[in-house]
Design a protein around this motif. Structure first.
Motif: not given
Length: 397
Positions: A145-149, A161-169, A172-180, A197-202
């Motif tokens: 997740i970099t500033e060209d994304i 597999t059922g593996r979960m991503h950490d939506m909130k984290a 937050e990282l995406a928004h810090a890099n200007g990513v939608v 809402s709590g995760c500030n998803a777009d």
């Protein structure tokens, strides 16, 4: 406290079947048949076209959207139902890209559902050769997740597999890099607590025929954060997303808020079945569902691993890191699953070697899990899967 015995009684569950495939298609709510028949005869049959007004058909997409929104942590008026999940993926990513016009890369992972990747690849090819779909391993998403994304598009729960991503984290990282961000909740809605809402998803999208039990081909949903809803341009400028559909203007003007993300005519018959399913969900608390889901999946893993050394756990061992499913790897997994289905234990298979089992507390209980594990053990111990007819691949696996 959710009464799971009461919710189980509200589903049509065939005698002799242990249904562990609600992560692919939920079972029939008993009330759905009567509800749909009433819609057909009393509404369509008697009201004809006036049903759009008299029976409130036109309001179903947003009414159902709010009911689903409660399960995914969405603000009121931020979800609308309609079209298919592939359409909603295309719509969300196209609108997200326009919010980042100077960037040309969509980042995803190889655990995403292939259809999502197909839709985005097709979209980007239409936009031009300078656009890129960048696909990495799930564990490598954060570092990429970099500033060209421009857009991060992920399925929160890996369908295999059922593996979960950490939506909130990751958001937050995406928004810090200007990513939608665009989140696919196909294996999340009704399976795990989600807090858009709590995760500030777009943006978020999802289907209603899996854990939400809306039936085969049930419509999808899309979420747009309220802070964006009045400014995003719907790339699929459908008639019902127009500000005034019945003005019949030749120029498109997007509707207000989430209404602009409507595209085609609502599938009223299918939405009527979904409404019956949502009546059951109105009885459930997602925290209770999650707690019971973990109990069931932990029990299944314990029983299977104690008796079936041939099966390798493909799902995360930590229950906090997996959704409401358990997957095992087995070289002859397709044949083994066919043998299970023949014995009344219905799961499914995902290539190349995944045997997948879904656990929905609304209708699956501890006794079901114990019985299913015993049958799995018998089939594996006695190689009951090793017969020619179980190795012939059907069209749907």
């Amino acid at each position: 406290m959710t009464d799971f015995a009461a919710t189980k009684a509200m589903f049509e569950l065939p005698e002799g079947v242990l249904y562990l495939d609600g992560n692919s298609l939920g079972p029939l709510p008993k009330a759905a048949g009567e509800r749909v028949q009433n819609m057909l005869s009393a509404e369509w049959g008697q009201m004809l076209i006036t049903g759009w007004n008299k029976a409130g058909w036109m309001g179903l997409p947003t009414g159902l959207g709010d009911r689903i929104g409660r399960l995914i942590g969405a603000e009121a008026g931020a979800v609308v139902v309609g079209d298919t999940l592939s359409i909603k993926v295309y719509q969300a990513v196209a609108s997200a890209l326009e919010l980042n016009p100077q960037r040309k890369v969509v980042l995803s992972d190889n655990g995403n559902f292939p259809s999502d990747l197909y839709m985005v690849d097709g979209l980007l090819r239409s936009l031009g050769a300078d656009y890129e779909l960048r696909v990495v391993d799930p564990e490598q998403v954060a570092e990429n997740i970099t500033e060209d994304i421009a857009v991060l598009m992920l399925t929160e729960v890996d369908y295999r597999t059922g593996r979960m991503h950490d939506m909130k984290a990751l958001t937050e990282l995406a928004h810090a890099n200007g990513v939608v961000t665009v989140w696919d909740l196909a294996h999340s809605a009704g399976a795990i607590p989600v807090d858009l809402s709590g995760c500030n998803a777009d943006f978020a999208v999802g289907c209603t025929y899996k854990y939400l039990n809306g039936g085969p081909g049930a419509p999808a949903f899309i979420y747009v954060a309220p802070r964006l809803a009045q400014s995003v341009r719907p790339a699929l400028s459908g008639w019902l997303g127009h500000e005034a559909p019945f003005a019949f203007d030749l120029d498109y003007r997007p509707g207000s808020g989430i209404e602009r993300m409507r595209v085609g005519t609502p599938p009223v018959i299918q939405m009527t079945a979904l409404a019956a399913a949502m009546d059951i969900w109105d009885m459930a608390d997602m925290a209770d569902v999650r707690a019971k889901s973990i109990e069931l999946t932990e029990l299944f893993i314990k029983r299977v691993e104690a008796t079936c050394p041939e099966l390798e756990l493909a799902s995360p061992r930590n229950p906090e890191q997996r959704g409401s499913q358990v997957s095992f790897k087995f070289t002859d997994g397709y044949a083994a699953m066919q043998a299970l289905i023949a014995r009344g234990v219905i799961g499914d298979f995902r290539a190349p070697d995944i045997m997948r089992f879904g656990f929905t507390p609304l209708y699956v209980d501890e006794n079901d899990v114990e019985q299913a594990a015993e049958i799995v053990a018998d089939i594996m111990r006695n190689r009951l899967w090793d017969v020619p007819e179980y190795k012939v691949r059907q069209r749907v696996t």
